[in-house]
Scaffold this motif. Structure first.
Motif, PDB file in Angstrom:
ATOM      1  N   VAL A 156       0.852  -1.198   0.000  1.00 37.96           N
ATOM      2  CA  VAL A 156       0.000   0.000   0.000  1.00 37.96           C
ATOM      3  C   VAL A 156       0.885   1.245   0.000  1.00 37.96           C
ATOM      4  O   VAL A 156       0.685   2.175  -0.789  1.00 37.96           O
ATOM      5  CB  VAL A 156      -0.969   0.001   1.199  1.00 37.96           C
ATOM      6  N   ILE A 157       1.869   1.267   0.890  1.00 36.14           N
ATOM      7  CA  ILE A 157       2.784   2.417   0.976  1.00 36.14           C
ATOM      8  C   ILE A 157       3.551   2.580  -0.327  1.00 36.14           C
ATOM      9  O   ILE A 157       3.657   3.692  -0.864  1.00 36.14           O
ATOM     10  CB  ILE A 157       3.745   2.271   2.179  1.00 36.14           C
ATOM     11  N   HIS A 158       4.077   1.481  -0.871  1.00 36.31           N
ATOM     12  CA  HIS A 158       4.816   1.539  -2.139  1.00 36.31           C
ATOM     13  C   HIS A 158       3.935   2.086  -3.261  1.00 36.31           C
ATOM     14  O   HIS A 158       4.369   2.945  -4.041  1.00 36.31           O
ATOM     15  CB  HIS A 158       5.348   0.144  -2.503  1.00 36.31           C
ATOM     16  N   ALA A 159       2.701   1.607  -3.358  1.00 34.34           N
ATOM     17  CA  ALA A 159       1.785   2.075  -4.402  1.00 34.34           C
ATOM     18  C   ALA A 159       1.493   3.564  -4.237  1.00 34.34           C
ATOM     19  O   ALA A 159       1.455   4.315  -5.220  1.00 34.34           O
ATOM     20  CB  ALA A 159       0.492   1.263  -4.374  1.00 34.34           C
ATOM     21  N   ALA A 160       1.304   3.997  -2.996  1.00 34.03           N
ATOM     22  CA  ALA A 160       1.026   5.409  -2.744  1.00 34.03           C
ATOM     23  C   ALA A 160       2.214   6.278  -3.159  1.00 34.03           C
ATOM     24  O   ALA A 160       2.040   7.290  -3.851  1.00 34.03           O
ATOM     25  CB  ALA A 160       0.684   5.630  -1.276  1.00 34.03           C
ATOM     26  N   VAL A 161       3.417   5.884  -2.762  1.00 29.58           N
ATOM     27  CA  VAL A 161       4.607   6.668  -3.107  1.00 29.58           C
ATOM     28  C   VAL A 161       4.804   6.686  -4.628  1.00 29.58           C
ATOM     29  O   VAL A 161       5.078   7.734  -5.215  1.00 29.58           O
ATOM     30  CB  VAL A 161       5.852   6.123  -2.373  1.00 29.58           C
ATOM     31  N   ARG A 162       4.629   5.530  -5.265  1.00 31.34           N
ATOM     32  CA  ARG A 162       4.763   5.452  -6.735  1.00 31.34           C
ATOM     33  C   ARG A 162       3.783   6.400  -7.419  1.00 31.34           C
ATOM     34  O   ARG A 162       4.160   7.189  -8.288  1.00 31.34           O
ATOM     35  CB  ARG A 162       4.509   4.015  -7.186  1.00 31.34           C
ATOM     36  N   ASP A 163       2.508   6.355  -7.002  1.00 32.59           N
ATOM     37  CA  ASP A 163       1.499   7.200  -7.640  1.00 32.59           C
ATOM     38  C   ASP A 163       1.697   8.673  -7.308  1.00 32.59           C
ATOM     39  O   ASP A 163       1.434   9.545  -8.143  1.00 32.59           O
ATOM     40  CB  ASP A 163       0.100   6.739  -7.256  1.00 32.59           C
ATOM     41  N   LEU A 164       2.160   8.975  -6.104  1.00 37.70           N
ATOM     42  CA  LEU A 164       2.472  10.361  -5.755  1.00 37.70           C
ATOM     43  C   LEU A 164       3.603  10.896  -6.627  1.00 37.70           C
ATOM     44  O   LEU A 164       3.526  12.007  -7.138  1.00 37.70           O
ATOM     45  CB  LEU A 164       2.862  10.472  -4.280  1.00 37.70           C
ATOM     46  N   ARG A 165       4.635  10.095  -6.797  1.00 39.04           N
ATOM     47  CA  ARG A 165       5.760  10.520  -7.649  1.00 39.04           C
ATOM     48  C   ARG A 165       5.280  10.771  -9.072  1.00 39.04           C
ATOM     49  O   ARG A 165       5.711  11.729  -9.705  1.00 39.04           O
ATOM     50  CB  ARG A 165       6.856   9.469  -7.647  1.00 39.04           C
ATOM     51  N   SER A 166       4.417   9.920  -9.564  1.00 37.14           N
ATOM     52  CA  SER A 166       3.879  10.093 -10.909  1.00 37.14           C
ATOM     53  C   SER A 166       3.070  11.385 -10.990  1.00 37.14           C
ATOM     54  O   SER A 166       3.228  12.161 -11.931  1.00 37.14           O
ATOM     55  CB  SER A 166       3.005   8.897 -11.272  1.00 37.14           C
ATOM     56  N   GLN A 167       2.226  11.621  -9.995  1.00 39.29           N
ATOM     57  CA  GLN A 167       1.384  12.824  -9.968  1.00 39.29           C
ATOM     58  C   GLN A 167       2.230  14.082  -9.803  1.00 39.29           C
ATOM     59  O   GLN A 167       1.905  15.125 -10.339  1.00 39.29           O
ATOM     60  CB  GLN A 167       0.386  12.700  -8.816  1.00 39.29           C
ATOM     61  N   LEU A 168       3.303  13.971  -9.053  1.00 44.47           N
ATOM     62  CA  LEU A 168       4.153  15.129  -8.742  1.00 44.47           C
ATOM     63  C   LEU A 168       5.471  15.084  -9.497  1.00 44.47           C
ATOM     64  O   LEU A 168       6.481  15.563  -9.005  1.00 44.47           O
ATOM     65  CB  LEU A 168       4.435  15.172  -7.233  1.00 44.47           C
ATOM     66  N   SER A 169       5.462  14.539 -10.693  1.00 39.21           N
ATOM     67  CA  SER A 169       6.717  14.313 -11.423  1.00 39.21           C
ATOM     68  C   SER A 169       7.564  15.569 -11.573  1.00 39.21           C
ATOM     69  O   SER A 169       8.774  15.495 -11.669  1.00 39.21           O
ATOM     70  CB  SER A 169       6.441  13.688 -12.788  1.00 39.21           C
TER      71      SER A 169
END
Length: 177
Positions: A156-169
């Motif tokens: 869950v944490i990994h998915a959140a960080v991955r998607d945050l990085r994508s959103q905040l590229s």
């Protein structure tokens, strides 16, 4: 400008645990929104009484102010807040263009089991149904990433960080190793 990540969802969805995990990975400040509730809200929830919109107003303003402070100090932070209704999220957005939300999405039965297993929290399991009834899913809000919680915590944490990085590229969030 500092970024503020609001980890949102119903009680028992894992906001505090996931929010702390995200903050640790990103090297960001962690603020548990539950700590910003006025005493009267804590007492109501402990008594099994759902909060009204009037009860939530000063709490949401405190969270809005914390997000504003992070931005003004050019700090990155993670704040945990249920933010169940769109108007609550809009209150948090007021004057804060540095926000992104992480919605922890789970089915009622999974979350009910989690709430029943935890102890020492002032939010009673009997209030979970009212949380689901109040929830306005953020499906069409562009500043929200949705993370399913039906997997192990680390995923869950990994998915959140991955998607945050994508959103905040284009943002300056960096991973702390």
């Amino acid at each position: 400008m500092g970024k503020c990540i609001i980890v949102m969802g119903v009680s028992g969805s894992g906001k505090s645990t996931v929010g702390k995990g995200i903050a640790d990975v990103l090297g960001a400040k962690f603020i548990d929104g539950d700590d910003l509730h006025p005493r009267s809200n804590i007492d109501k929830m402990a008594a099994g009484i759902p909060l009204s919109d009037d009860d939530r107003a000063p709490w949401l303003q405190r969270i809005n102010d914390a997000a504003y402070s992070l931005g003004r100090k050019n700090e990155h932070g993670v704040i945990v807040c249920s933010a169940l209704k769109k108007r609550y999220r809009d209150t948090l957005r007021l004057g804060n263009n540095n926000l992104i939300f992480v919605f922890l999405d789970g089915e009622f039965e999974l979350i009910r089991q989690r709430v029943d297993q935890r102890g020492g929290h002032f939010m009673k399991g009997s209030l979970l149904r009212s949380q689901f009834e109040a929830l306005e899913r953020p499906d069409c809000e562009l500043d929200v990433v949705t993370i399913p919680i039906d997997m192990p915590l680390e995923r869950v944490i990994h998915a959140a960080v991955r998607d945050l990085r994508s959103q905040l590229s284009n943002a300056t969030l960096e991973v702390v190793s």
